[in-house]
Design an enzyme around this catalytic site. Structure first.
Site, mmCIF file in Angstrom:
data_model
loop_
_atom_site.group_PDB
_atom_site.id
_atom_site.type_symbol
_atom_site.label_atom_id
_atom_site.label_comp_id
_atom_site.label_asym_id
_atom_site.label_seq_id
_atom_site.Cartn_x
_atom_site.Cartn_y
_atom_site.Cartn_z
ATOM 1 N N TRP A 299 8.237 -3.101 -1.360
ATOM 2 C CA TRP A 299 9.323 -3.824 -1.039
ATOM 3 C C TRP A 299 10.235 -3.272 0.515
ATOM 4 C CZ3 TRP A 299 13.424 -0.523 -1.382
ATOM 5 C CH2 TRP A 299 13.316 0.550 -2.471
ATOM 6 N N ASN A 300 10.062 -2.073 0.642
ATOM 7 C CA ASN A 300 10.863 -1.183 1.594
ATOM 8 C C ASN A 300 10.678 -1.810 3.102
ATOM 9 O OD1 ASN A 300 8.594 0.244 1.836
ATOM 10 N ND2 ASN A 300 9.710 2.375 1.733
ATOM 11 N N ARG B 137 0.024 -3.195 8.518
ATOM 12 C CA ARG B 137 -0.744 -2.324 8.667
ATOM 13 C C ARG B 137 -1.883 -2.353 7.829
ATOM 14 N NH1 ARG B 137 2.862 3.180 7.937
ATOM 15 N NH2 ARG B 137 2.934 3.147 5.652
ATOM 16 N N LYS C 165 -1.090 -8.488 -2.475
ATOM 17 C CA LYS C 165 -0.146 -8.758 -3.508
ATOM 18 C C LYS C 165 1.211 -8.128 -2.867
ATOM 19 C CE LYS C 165 1.563 -6.274 -6.525
ATOM 20 N NZ LYS C 165 3.120 -6.749 -6.613
ATOM 21 N N PRO C 166 2.157 -8.881 -2.686
ATOM 22 C CA PRO C 166 3.287 -8.255 -2.122
ATOM 23 C C PRO C 166 4.348 -7.696 -3.250
ATOM 24 C CG PRO C 166 3.727 -10.686 -2.334
ATOM 25 C CD PRO C 166 2.471 -10.311 -2.517
ATOM 26 N N GLY D 191 3.166 2.837 -2.336
ATOM 27 C CA GLY D 191 4.066 2.768 -3.335
ATOM 28 C C GLY D 191 4.125 4.110 -4.086
ATOM 29 N N SER D 192 4.443 3.903 -5.471
ATOM 30 C CA SER D 192 4.839 5.315 -5.869
ATOM 31 C C SER D 192 3.791 6.079 -6.350
ATOM 32 C CB SER D 192 5.800 4.832 -7.159
ATOM 33 O OG SER D 192 5.036 4.192 -8.196
ATOM 34 N N GLU E 152 -0.923 5.441 -0.024
ATOM 35 C CA GLU E 152 0.114 5.960 0.539
ATOM 36 C C GLU E 152 1.229 6.057 -0.373
ATOM 37 O OE1 GLU E 152 0.084 6.886 3.469
ATOM 38 O OE2 GLU E 152 -1.536 5.802 4.696
ATOM 39 N N LEU E 153 1.376 7.245 -0.909
ATOM 40 C CA LEU E 153 2.473 7.464 -2.004
ATOM 41 C C LEU E 153 3.671 8.025 -1.769
ATOM 42 C CD1 LEU E 153 -0.466 8.415 -4.411
ATOM 43 C CD2 LEU E 153 0.096 5.936 -3.689
ATOM 44 N N CYS F 76 9.156 6.296 2.488
ATOM 45 C CA CYS F 76 8.618 7.432 1.608
ATOM 46 C C CYS F 76 8.604 8.529 2.737
ATOM 47 C CB CYS F 76 7.151 6.952 1.460
ATOM 48 S SG CYS F 76 6.466 5.826 2.793
ATOM 49 N N SER G 132 6.892 7.405 12.435
ATOM 50 C CA SER G 132 6.137 6.143 12.503
ATOM 51 C C SER G 132 5.815 5.511 13.574
ATOM 52 C CB SER G 132 6.845 5.095 11.230
ATOM 53 O OG SER G 132 6.987 5.798 9.969
HETATM 54 P P1 ADP Z 1 8.570 1.073 -6.678
HETATM 55 O O1 ADP Z 1 9.290 1.663 -8.082
HETATM 56 O O2 ADP Z 1 9.417 1.730 -5.593
HETATM 57 O O3 ADP Z 1 8.913 -0.305 -7.038
HETATM 58 P P2 ADP Z 1 5.865 0.739 -7.215
HETATM 59 O O4 ADP Z 1 4.755 1.865 -6.853
HETATM 60 O O5 ADP Z 1 6.244 0.483 -8.553
HETATM 61 O O6 ADP Z 1 7.279 1.191 -6.370
HETATM 62 O O7 ADP Z 1 5.571 -0.538 -6.366
HETATM 63 C C1 ADP Z 1 4.793 -0.850 -5.318
HETATM 64 C C2 ADP Z 1 4.145 -1.728 -5.512
HETATM 65 O O8 ADP Z 1 2.883 -1.543 -6.390
HETATM 66 C C3 ADP Z 1 4.576 -3.238 -5.526
HETATM 67 O O9 ADP Z 1 3.821 -4.368 -5.235
HETATM 68 C C4 ADP Z 1 4.594 -3.198 -7.141
HETATM 69 O O10 ADP Z 1 4.598 -4.580 -7.648
HETATM 70 C C5 ADP Z 1 3.017 -2.594 -7.422
HETATM 71 N N1 ADP Z 1 2.650 -2.185 -8.700
HETATM 72 C C6 ADP Z 1 3.397 -1.760 -9.815
HETATM 73 N N2 ADP Z 1 2.838 -1.302 -10.649
HETATM 74 C C7 ADP Z 1 1.395 -1.712 -10.482
HETATM 75 C C8 ADP Z 1 0.332 -1.591 -10.960
HETATM 76 N N3 ADP Z 1 0.218 -0.931 -12.421
HETATM 77 N N4 ADP Z 1 -0.879 -1.898 -10.614
HETATM 78 C C9 ADP Z 1 -1.063 -2.428 -9.444
HETATM 79 N N5 ADP Z 1 0.327 -2.433 -8.781
HETATM 80 C C10 ADP Z 1 1.533 -2.123 -9.209
#
Ligand code: ADP
Length: 489
Positions: free
Chosen positions: A162-163, A171, A186-187, A240-241, A262-263, A296, A453
């Site tokens: 979402w950031n 990208r 999937k956003p 994401g995370s 990209e974590l 990140c 970036s």
């Molecule tokens: P944050 O905690 O900063 O939202 P996330 O890593 O949870 O970071 O989220 C990044 C993306 O990953 C979002 O699109 C979220 O919906 C998606 N996401 C979260 N959990 C899962 C999962 N188990 N499998 C796939 N995508 C996921």
């Protein structure tokens, strides 16, 4: 046209709220939808369709069905489409910026910056698409020829955060499309609207049905598991995370999917005593405060030489106190709210924990702004190594400063983290800058620069920050396989 909050909400009302599958907008098969919130006041902006597993499978079916035809289009055709999409985004800069500000909270000026940056990925990848090459060589011992060419990996699942709702999508989509891959995107559930507008643009430009499918959902875990268990999917790209990235890597192992990850990061920002302090403070503002710290590649730990630490801190505090946290649509605002309640609670906890452990609060430190998710720009010094924010990603407008005396100390501390995305080093000594940058265990280093970036640079991390590179000369390779033909003479 320039938007205010009201006209931006009208823009939202005019956006498609459905899923985009196989070239058409439609409702979720279950009829379910979920709300999208405005982080400035927590009100509901709109509802968007919540993709079910059946919908996700339909999206993959469409992506798979059109993969061969899309992969067989000329690279010039794909390049032209991407180039036109770039132009269309630029034409609609104000609309994209308004949507980004509205659903994500960053000030309009920053959102415009994201639009330029996000659009640029499509131009970059359009240029790359047109320049794909192969090779031809005699076998080392003679007798036949070794010919290599590039082929698309195949249908790809692209999961975005979402950031940076536009740039993190372009990208991935830009690289996938340039390479000849179809995709299911999937956003993040907090910010699906920007991608809805991008999808609408792809539709207007007549990107063939099935090439880009858009499936917002509240149940990302179930959707990703279902798609990744299906033999038709060939790749997953995720930003994401680290926790979620690890889950996806485990899921990818079962079917040996290609992955790009990209974590999280824990960026060190190192300032030596010979640094140009004005430049270092400017760089610190960018590296720390862009996106209110919700990036990140944000500077997470400031390591400053003890001789200049107080001067650096005083200057940084002055700059932080000059920031105006407020409504994204107010031109005076320079920092927006955090994305949601959970993020606000996390940043608050991290600051409280550091203060409880002896850190000195030099400015900020509190939430404010009623129902909005605002946190004051905050500077902490004397942060103990045991404070959680010394080793966890903050993702908020909080600068944690500690000091060092020698280069070795700075390097050891900078590398003392499981993460390795971006790092920053400020020094006027070019040898030291290069020596330090080379030994920093990160995928990217800003050398006397607070922003790394760039679509033309390979973005990505080492260690727990991920694998693969997005953008740069090799970005398109993430979506390509090298195919080798042994040709008898
Ligand atoms: P944050 O905690 O900063 O939202 P996330 O890593 O949870 O970071 O989220 C990044 C993306 O990953 C979002 O699109 C979220 O919906 C998606 N996401 C979260 N959990 C899962 C999962 N188990 N499998 C796939 N995508 C996921």
């Amino acid at each position: 046209m320039f938007h205010d909050r009201n006209s931006a909400r009208e823009l939202v009302a005019a956006l498609p709220r459905g899923l985009y599958i196989d070239g058409a907008w439609r409702e979720s098969s279950t009829g379910a939808s979920f709300p999208v919130h405005d982080p400035a006041d927590a009100t509901v902006l709109t509802e968007v369709a919540d993709a079910s597993l059946d919908d996700a499978m339909d999206a993959l079916t469409a992506a798979h069905a059109t993969q061969d035809a899309w992969g067989a289009t000329t690279s010039r055709f794909r390049a032209e489409l991407l180039r036109r999409a770039f132009g269309r985004i630029i034409e609609r800069t104000e609309d994209f910026a308004a949507l980004i500000s509205l659903e994500m909270g960053k000030p309009l000026a920053e959102a415009r910056g994201e639009v330029a940056y996000g659009a640029e990925f499509l131009r970059w990848f359009s240029e790359q698409a047109a320049h794909l090459t192969g090779s031809y060589a005699p076998a080392p011992n003679g007798g036949y020829r070794i010919v290599t060419t590039k082929v698309p990996v195949g249908p790809s699942l692209l999961i975005t955060p979402w950031n940076f709702p536009l740039a993190m999508a372009t990208r991935k989509i830009g690289a996938a499309l340039a390479a000849g891959c179809t995709c299911v995107v999937k956003p993040a559930p907090q910010t699906p609207l920007t991608l809805a507008l991008l999808t609408q643009i792809f539709h207007e430009l007549e990107v063939p049905a099935g090439v880009v499918n858009y499936v917002p959902t509240l149940d990302a875990a179930a959707l990703s598991l279902a798609l990744m268990s299906d033999a038709r999917l060939r790749k997953v790209s995720f930003t994401g995370s680290t926790g979620v990235g690890s889950i996806l890597l485990r899921q990818a192992a079962d079917r040996v999917l290609r992955t790009s990850m990209e974590l999280g990061g824990n960026g060190p920002f190192v300032v030596f005593d010979d640094a140009d302090l004005d430049a270092a403070v400017d760089g610190a503002m960018l590296a720390k405060m862009r996106n209110a710290g919700e990036s990140c590649v944000a500077a997470n730990r400031f390591l400053v030489h003890s001789d200049i630490a107080e001067e650096f801190t005083v200057r940084l505090v002055r700059r932080f106190e000059g920031l105006v946290a407020g409504d994204a649509f107010d031109p005076a605002s320079t920092v927006g709210p955090l994305i949601d309640e959970a993020q606000l609670a996390k940043v608050t906890d991290l600051v409280d924990d550091a203060v409880a452990q002896g850190a000195r609060l030099r400015t900020g430190g509190k939430t404010f702004g009623g129902d909005g998710h605002f946190f004051q720009p905050t500077v902490l010094t004397d942060v103990p190594d045991t404070a959680r924010l010394a080793y966890e990603e903050i993702f908020g407008p909080v600068a944690a400063i500690t000091t060092f005396d020698t280069e070795e100390q700075a390097l050891a501390r900078a590398n003392d983290t499981e993460y390795g995305l971006a790092g920053y080093v400020y020094t006027r000594d070019i040898s030291r800058a290069l020596r330090f940058a080379e030994r920093l265990e990160t995928g990217m280093v800003g050398v006397n620069r607070g922003l790394v970036s760039d679509p033309g640079g390979p973005f990505g991390g080492v260690k727990a920050s991920g694998q693969g590179r997005e953008g740069g000369a090799t970005g398109i390779e993430e979506y390509l396989e090298t195919k080798y033909l042994a040709v008898e003479m």
